[in-house]
Design an enzyme around this catalytic site. Sequence first.
Site, PDB file in Angstrom:
ATOM      1  N   LYS A  79       1.612  23.596-100.300  1.00  0.00           N
ATOM      2  CA  LYS A  79       0.216  23.464-100.702  1.00  0.00           C
ATOM      3  C   LYS A  79      -0.370  24.771-101.232  1.00  0.00           C
ATOM      4  CE  LYS A  79      -4.094  22.202 -98.157  1.00  0.00           C
ATOM      5  NZ  LYS A  79      -4.661  21.593 -96.942  1.00  0.00           N
ATOM      6  N   SER A 158      -7.593  17.482 -96.874  1.00  0.00           N
ATOM      7  CA  SER A 158      -7.340  18.181 -98.189  1.00  0.00           C
ATOM      8  C   SER A 158      -6.122  18.295 -98.684  1.00  0.00           C
ATOM      9  CB  SER A 158      -8.031  19.380 -97.826  1.00  0.00           C
ATOM     10  OG  SER A 158      -7.141  20.419 -96.838  1.00  0.00           O
ATOM     11  N   SER A 182      -6.920  17.135 -92.139  1.00  0.00           N
ATOM     12  CA  SER A 182      -6.247  17.441 -93.555  1.00  0.00           C
ATOM     13  C   SER A 182      -5.129  17.269 -93.710  1.00  0.00           C
ATOM     14  CB  SER A 182      -6.959  18.643 -94.249  1.00  0.00           C
ATOM     15  OG  SER A 182      -8.127  18.497 -94.306  1.00  0.00           O
TER      16      SER A 182
END
Length: 493
Positions: A79, A158, A182
């Site tokens: 990420k 997210s 998330s």
Amino acid sequence: MTDLTRLSLKALRDGLARKEFTALEATDAYLAAIDAGNGKLNAYVAVTADKARDMAKASDERIGKGEARPLEGVPLGVKDLFATEGVHTQAASRILEGFKPEYESSVTSNLWRDGAVMLGKLNMDEFAMGSSNESSFYGPVINPWRGESGEDLVPGGSSGGSAAAVSAWLCAGATATDTGGSIRQPAAFTGTVGIKPTYGRCSRWGIIAYASSLDQAGPLARTVEDSAIMLKSMSGFDPKDSTSADLQVPDFAAAVERGVKGLTIGVPREYRIEGMPAEIERLWQQGLEWLKAEGATVRDISLPHTNYALPAYYVVSPAEASSNLARYDGVRYGLRVSGKDITDMYEMTRAEGFGREVKRRVMIGTYVLSAGYYDAYYVQAQKVRTLIKKDFEDAFNAGVDAILTPATPSAAFRIADEEMKVDLVKMYLNDIFTVTVNMAGLPGIAVPAGKDGQGLPLGLQLIGKPFDEETLFAAGRVIEKSAALDLAPAQWW
């Protein structure tokens, strides 16, 4: 030859150890998949092909010498919130344009120490603020799953890039972060497994901060066992992180097949929200039946302050974000927009560098921390947080071993859903089942458990005691086996 990208992380790792194929072959297979599919899915914001091949070659050398490590040769995505030395790290924001850190986050350092290969950096909501992965400076991520009408769906946020990449076979597993859901919400939307470990289990050092008292790293993977294997490598005490827990890391994978016989599973009545779709309610009940069939006892419980969790979360997290994001001013790194003086430069850089959702949350956070409102909002929210934590403690002290809830109030929704864009509260309600876990610092796992009427994945969430991720893996595996789902989206990309 078997398509190496379709193997589970465990099967890939074990095949590499048996020398059935090489790490370079596995890495090249994933790089080819990324090249073919990322243009449509937009899961990766940077692909590190040369670095990946060099790491894979190093893994092959170690395997050849009999020196294989726990994740030797396994290709992973990272990420864009994790600092990676010399590699694009921008939190999917324009304000960090061109930033390549000179250091490595502790979590990714642990993965490379254990032999994993980095394929690249994954898309996300800007600064991890979002539930749909539509706030990224690099554009929205597209969910590999599609409904009956074939329209583009969000992958959740997210960590939407991480979830989409895992679901679409663009990596064997991915790092992610969870501030209010998330990891777990994107896992539920994409038919993947995501665990948010106990606060302090994984170091936060080198992870770009959103809300420091809530953020926690975790893995996204295709199976419960894969996520257990990844979490073992990601975890560990870190003296560079003052909130890191100085505890021995268990062998999470050893707990996966432990079963649930003798466990007590709590069912919080406050999670039966008004207007919850009937298919979510049925799935929840089915999950309880699966656990009971394997020897667990089910008990109704009360978590009385649940209704206050979401409003309190949206006071605490923006407040911490407004403080954390004050450092991005155009002076030392990232975007700089010239102005007539330094104050003008600050204002113009932040105005152009931050997206709409980040600006919204910074403004909210600044407001609730301002003189005259700090006691009325922030202090009250922290008091609510203490009560939420006590609710869970009371349940666990009364003999509950884990708690089962839905992971999300619906399946994945359309990208650029006008109703969601207009009604921001409805967008924020996507976190209604997940924020309590972050507010209390507890572990939570989302496991695929069913599909809705359009064939889209739906997940169930298990919440555990502090530092008892092992029970979540054991119970999650029971749900995974009982559901026996085909979690391969039809390949349109």
